[in-house]
Scaffold this motif. Structure first.
Motif, short mmCIF file in Angstrom:
data_model
loop_
_atom_site.label_atom_id
_atom_site.label_comp_id
_atom_site.label_asym_id
_atom_site.label_seq_id
_atom_site.Cartn_x
_atom_site.Cartn_y
_atom_site.Cartn_z
N ASN A 8 -1.66 -3.58 9.03
CA ASN A 8 -0.77 -2.45 9.27
C ASN A 8 0.44 -2.50 8.35
OD1 ASN A 8 -2.46 -1.47 11.26
ND2 ASN A 8 -1.33 -2.44 12.92
N ALA A 9 1.00 -3.69 8.13
CA ALA A 9 2.15 -3.83 7.24
C ALA A 9 1.75 -3.49 5.80
CB ALA A 9 2.71 -5.24 7.32
N ASP A 10 0.56 -3.93 5.37
CA ASP A 10 0.09 -3.60 4.02
C ASP A 10 -0.13 -2.10 3.86
OD1 ASP A 10 0.18 -6.22 3.24
OD2 ASP A 10 -1.99 -6.56 3.43
N ALA A 11 -0.67 -1.46 4.88
CA ALA A 11 -0.87 -0.01 4.82
C ALA A 11 0.46 0.72 4.74
CB ALA A 11 -1.66 0.46 6.04
N GLU A 12 1.46 0.23 5.46
CA GLU A 12 2.78 0.84 5.41
C GLU A 12 3.41 0.68 4.03
OE1 GLU A 12 6.19 2.85 6.68
OE2 GLU A 12 4.19 2.73 7.55
N VAL A 13 3.25 -0.50 3.42
CA VAL A 13 3.76 -0.72 2.07
C VAL A 13 3.06 0.20 1.07
CG1 VAL A 13 3.81 -2.42 0.19
CG2 VAL A 13 4.54 -3.07 2.48
#
Length: 165
Positions: free
Chosen positions: A114-119
């Motif tokens: 989820n953090a990678d998708a947000e980045v």
């Protein structure tokens, strides 16, 4: 000392014996849905650690631990007779919390995804803070000619790019 292969064979045999006895001979109502996952035995064949998992909540785990503790003597005598050793190994039962660790790791991986998708989402809408090309380019240096011409002071550039002084 004892051979490592022999220790592994004995550990596997302890696991099989304990699983068989738990399934067929222990009639304790506190015993839950148990799976014997692994057994490890010391090199001197005196102490065996048996790992198990229990399907259910903390109450089922506590009941199963109590049932295994009360049946420890019968399990030890069965294992000792079957292995044919001079000394029956002492059995220690340890709750194997692999499923909890797997769930925790899965949660961490999902949070990282989820953090990678947000980045990636933020990077797709990102713009340069200044100009797209932040370095100054001198167009008149490129149009002027080659660099190995004579300098204004009459010296020629060295082949490495520096001047000879």
């Amino acid at each position: 000392m004892t051979d490592a292969a022999k220790v592994r064979r004995h550990a596997e045999r302890v696991r099989e014996l304990v699983a068989s006895v738990v399934r067929s001979q222990i009639k304790d109502p506190r015993l839950g849905m148990i799976t014997i996952t692994d057994a490890r035995i010391t090199a001197d064949l005196r102490d065996a650690t048996v790992f198990y998992t229990v399907l259910g909540d903390a109450a089922a785990q506590a009941g199963t631990a109590a049932a295994l503790d009360s049946a420890k003597g019968m399990l030890r005598s069965t294992v000792g007779k079957a292995l044919g050793l001079r000394h029956s190994p002492t059995l220690t039962f340890v709750l194997d919390d692999v499923q909890d660790q797997v769930k925790h790791i899965d949660d961490l991986l999902a949070a990282a995804r989820n953090a990678d998708a947000e980045v990636q989402r933020l990077a797709a809408r990102a713009e340069y803070a200044g100009e797209a090309q932040p370095y100054r380019l001198d167009e008149d240096d490129d149009a002027g000619g080659a660099d190995d011409e004579d300098e204004p002071d009459g010296t020629a550039d060295d082949a490495r790019g520096g001047d000879r002084r």
